[in-house]
Design an enzyme around this catalytic site. Structure first.
Site, PDB file in Angstrom:
ATOM      1  N   GLY A   1    -112.104  57.699 -40.243  1.00 40.73           N
ATOM      2  CA  GLY A   1    -111.229  58.057 -41.360  1.00 40.73           C
ATOM      3  C   GLY A   1    -111.170  59.544 -41.611  1.00 40.73           C
ATOM      4  O   GLY A   1    -111.673  60.350 -40.809  1.00 40.73           O
TER       5      GLY A   1
ATOM      6  N   CYS B   1    -116.908  75.439 -28.926  1.00 35.58           N
ATOM      7  CA  CYS B   1    -117.329  76.277 -30.060  1.00 35.58           C
ATOM      8  C   CYS B   1    -118.095  77.507 -29.596  1.00 35.58           C
ATOM      9  O   CYS B   1    -117.989  78.562 -30.211  1.00 35.58           O
ATOM     10  CB  CYS B   1    -118.167  75.464 -31.022  1.00 35.58           C
ATOM     11  SG  CYS B   1    -119.499  74.602 -30.192  1.00 35.58           S
TER      12      CYS B   1
ATOM     13  N   GLY C   1    -115.398  62.854 -47.444  1.00 35.57           N
ATOM     14  CA  GLY C   1    -116.501  63.819 -47.387  1.00 35.57           C
ATOM     15  C   GLY C   1    -117.402  63.799 -48.610  1.00 35.57           C
ATOM     16  O   GLY C   1    -118.629  63.855 -48.495  1.00 35.57           O
TER      17      GLY C   1
ATOM     18  N   GLU D   1    -111.831  82.610 -35.307  1.00 32.18           N
ATOM     19  CA  GLU D   1    -111.934  81.653 -34.214  1.00 32.18           C
ATOM     20  C   GLU D   1    -110.541  81.095 -33.912  1.00 32.18           C
ATOM     21  O   GLU D   1    -109.874  80.571 -34.801  1.00 32.18           O
ATOM     22  CB  GLU D   1    -112.872  80.519 -34.619  1.00 32.18           C
ATOM     23  CG  GLU D   1    -113.151  79.567 -33.501  1.00 32.18           C
ATOM     24  CD  GLU D   1    -114.043  78.418 -33.935  1.00 32.18           C
ATOM     25  OE1 GLU D   1    -113.785  77.834 -34.997  1.00 32.18           O
ATOM     26  OE2 GLU D   1    -114.997  78.103 -33.196  1.00 32.18           O
TER      27      GLU D   1
ATOM     28  N   GLU E   1    -123.413  72.859 -37.862  1.00 34.02           N
ATOM     29  CA  GLU E   1    -123.074  73.469 -36.564  1.00 34.02           C
ATOM     30  C   GLU E   1    -121.608  73.858 -36.662  1.00 34.02           C
ATOM     31  O   GLU E   1    -120.734  72.996 -36.611  1.00 34.02           O
ATOM     32  CB  GLU E   1    -123.272  72.458 -35.424  1.00 34.02           C
ATOM     33  CG  GLU E   1    -124.666  71.870 -35.324  1.00 34.02           C
ATOM     34  CD  GLU E   1    -125.685  72.854 -34.788  1.00 34.02           C
ATOM     35  OE1 GLU E   1    -125.283  73.892 -34.227  1.00 34.02           O
ATOM     36  OE2 GLU E   1    -126.881  72.584 -34.939  1.00 34.02           O
TER      37      GLU E   1
ATOM     38  N   LYS F   1    -119.189  59.334 -38.814  1.00 35.42           N
ATOM     39  CA  LYS F   1    -117.761  59.550 -39.120  1.00 35.42           C
ATOM     40  C   LYS F   1    -117.203  60.468 -38.032  1.00 35.42           C
ATOM     41  O   LYS F   1    -117.406  61.669 -38.056  1.00 35.42           O
ATOM     42  CB  LYS F   1    -117.634  60.205 -40.496  1.00 35.42           C
ATOM     43  CG  LYS F   1    -116.406  59.829 -41.288  1.00 35.42           C
ATOM     44  CD  LYS F   1    -115.080  60.272 -40.707  1.00 35.42           C
ATOM     45  CE  LYS F   1    -114.834  61.758 -40.816  1.00 35.42           C
ATOM     46  NZ  LYS F   1    -113.700  62.187 -39.956  1.00 35.42           N
TER      47      LYS F   1
ATOM     48  N   GLY G   1    -112.044  63.039 -43.058  1.00 34.06           N
ATOM     49  CA  GLY G   1    -113.213  63.748 -43.588  1.00 34.06           C
ATOM     50  C   GLY G   1    -112.938  64.329 -44.965  1.00 34.06           C
ATOM     51  O   GLY G   1    -113.812  64.340 -45.831  1.00 34.06           O
TER      52      GLY G   1
END
Ligand code: NAD
Length: 472
Positions: free
Chosen positions: A200, A278, A206, A378, A244, A169, A202
């Site tokens: 699509g 990241c 999900g 972040e 992650e 995905k 998430g």
């Protein structure tokens, strides 16, 4: 305009039961592609296909899986220009930079797992008892938009090498390279059901992707907030979850380092991929005794960066990947100003020479306190926080004072001095003396940056179960 209106399920292109989703080029703000918004039914069909394919695929020989992986890597070489365009046009990375940063590194990274297929045939002998490795099963692979091909390959490589089957995905904004990968896999003739692709939302898919009882493992890269939802969905069926997640990594420069080289490395590290990395080292920790000198070097390095059209070969930074990401970054720049940080360069205006698109200037804040929101959260954009420290103990304390622990960096007088500081950083990686990312070694975070590892032998281990044979 690339239009993908079918999903790749069970070795076939199948119409989705969902609607089409338009994708904008962030440089022009015009539509550049569209892909299906897959539905729960599509996900269930993909999981069933992956489940059905698992017994035969997991019993193929390591040599067969190695050959398939190398054939896919060869196919990526053949589709090189299409992959460059896919990443550059949908997420805005300058085309010149996309070549190595996104595509060549992904091809090499995929090949690194071809040989690792043979790890599966190694039987460890413990005084007559045997320990075998087996593929964990059906895996859901969910990725974000910032390194969309590399993140796919970092999951797909070990999954295929170990004998797992997958449901992929991609992020809503950047599915195009995943569709090209499905075309490559189809041409290579990977057995039906081993590789399934459902694009699509998430948030909508999900719960099924991460909670379906026929899924054995979820590998997720994305925000910490979504990582929590993934873990919650996977918990009732005790799936393995490899996360992650986000970061707010620190970079310590010592007072006896080669300051110009150290600062130039730090600025390039944060601004590359338009700050959407990241493990970017977004908190630069600077000795108080040389603060003004280092701030001036950082300002000069940031102001030398060329921001512009991703198709212009001189551009180092393109637009942010989307207008919404630009909005998030500008909100943080305003927040930094409200919090009393000193704007050294950049800010909320458009860069010179561009009048539309999701562009943000390379931005530096000095006099940042580690308790400010811009130092703790972040931002995921080209915004650097420069934080002064008194001595190395103080620098290490600030570096580790974060809920994240994805990466860290040190530039000291020499490698031995840097290594001594690296050992004290609570993060999954430490870049010393201006080194660069490698897919040969494990990558992943401490604390709220995640609980898994990608790349290297450890990245392969995420997809492996071990079985002990107790011999008489
Ligand atoms: P995001 O979490 O919003 O989305 C990532 C992916 O998760 C997308 O495919 C999205 O559709 C999906 N998703 C969203 N909600 C979900 C849910 N409830 N269940 C299942 N899937 C869901 O993140 P983003 O904005 O696309 O990406 C940026 C984030 O990714 C940043 O926090 C960045 O640090 C992180 N990131 C981490 C790494 C790493 O290796 N640690 C690498 C790249 C990016």
């Amino acid at each position: 305009m690339k239009i993908f209106d079918k999903l790749y399920i069970n070795g076939q292109w199948q119409a989705s039961t969902g609607s089409q989703h338009a994708i904008n080029n962030p440089a022009t703000e015009q539509p550049c592609a569209s892909s299906p918004l897959g539905t729960e039914n599509d996900v269930v069909a993909a999981i069933s296909a992956a489940r059905a394919a698992f017994p035969a695929w997991s019993q193929t020989s390591a040599q067969q899986r190695c050959d398939y992986i190398n054939a896919i890597a060869d196919g990526m070489k053949e589709r090189f220009n299409d992959l460059v365009d896919a990443v550059s046009i949908t997420m805005g990375c300058p085309k010149n930079m996309t070549v190595d940063l996104h595509i060549n590194s992904s091809i090499d990274g995929l090949r690194s797992f071809a040989e690792r297929a043979f790890m599966m045939e190694k039987i460890d002998d413990h005084g007559g008892f045997k320990v075998l490795k087996e593929a964990i099963g059906v895996c859901t692979l969910i990725n974000p938009w910032n390194y969309p091909l590399s993140q796919l390959v970092g999951k797909l490589g070990p999954a295929l090498a170990s004998g797992c089957t997958v449901v992929i995905k991609p992020a809503e904004q950047t599915p195009v390279q995943d569709f090209i990968m499905a075309e490559i896999v189809d041409k290579v003739g990977l057995p039906a059901g081993v590789f399934n692709l459902v694009s699509g939302s998430g948030r909508k898919l999900g719960a099924t992707l991460c909670g379906h009882p026929e899924v054995d493992m979820v590998s997720f890269t994305g925000s910490t907030a979504a990582g929590i939802k993934v873990s919650e969905a996977a918990a009732p069926t005790i799936k393995r979850v490899c996360l992650e997640l986000g970061g707010k990594s620190a970079y310590i420069i010592t007072d006896d380092a080669d300051l110009e080289t150290a600062v130039n490395w730090g600025i390039e590290d944060i601004m590359i991929n338009t700050g959407q990395t990241c493990n970017a080292h977004t908190r630069m920790l600077v000795p108080q005794s040389r603060y003004d000198e280092i701030v001036s070097l950082a300002k000069a390095a940031a102001e030398a960066i060329v921001v512009g059209d991703p198709l212009d070969e001189n551009s180092f930074m393109g637009p942010m990947a989307s207008a919404s990401q630009k909005g998030i970054v500008l909100d943080y720049i305003n927040k930094g100003l409200e919090e009393g940080a000193r704007l050294v360069t950049g800010g909320t205006d458009m860069p010179t020479g561009v009048d539309c698109g999701a562009y943000v200037k390379p931005t530096i804040f000095a006099d940042v306190n580690n308790q400010m929101a811009i130092a703790r959260e972040e931002i995921f954009g080209p915004v650097l926080c420069m934080i002064p420290y008194r001595d190395i103990d103080h620098a290490v304390e600030i570096a580790n004072d974060s809920v994240f622990g994805l990466s860290s960096a040190v530039y000291a007088k020499d490698s031995d001095s840097a290594m001594a500081i690296a050992r004290r950083m609570r993060a999954g990686q430490c870049f010393i003396q201006g080194s660069f990312f490698s897919t040969d070694v494990p990558f992943g975070g401490y604390k709220q940056s995640g609980n898994g590892r990608e790349w290297g032998d450890e990245g392969m281990s995420e997809y492996i179960e071990v079985k002990s044979i107790i011999c008489p």
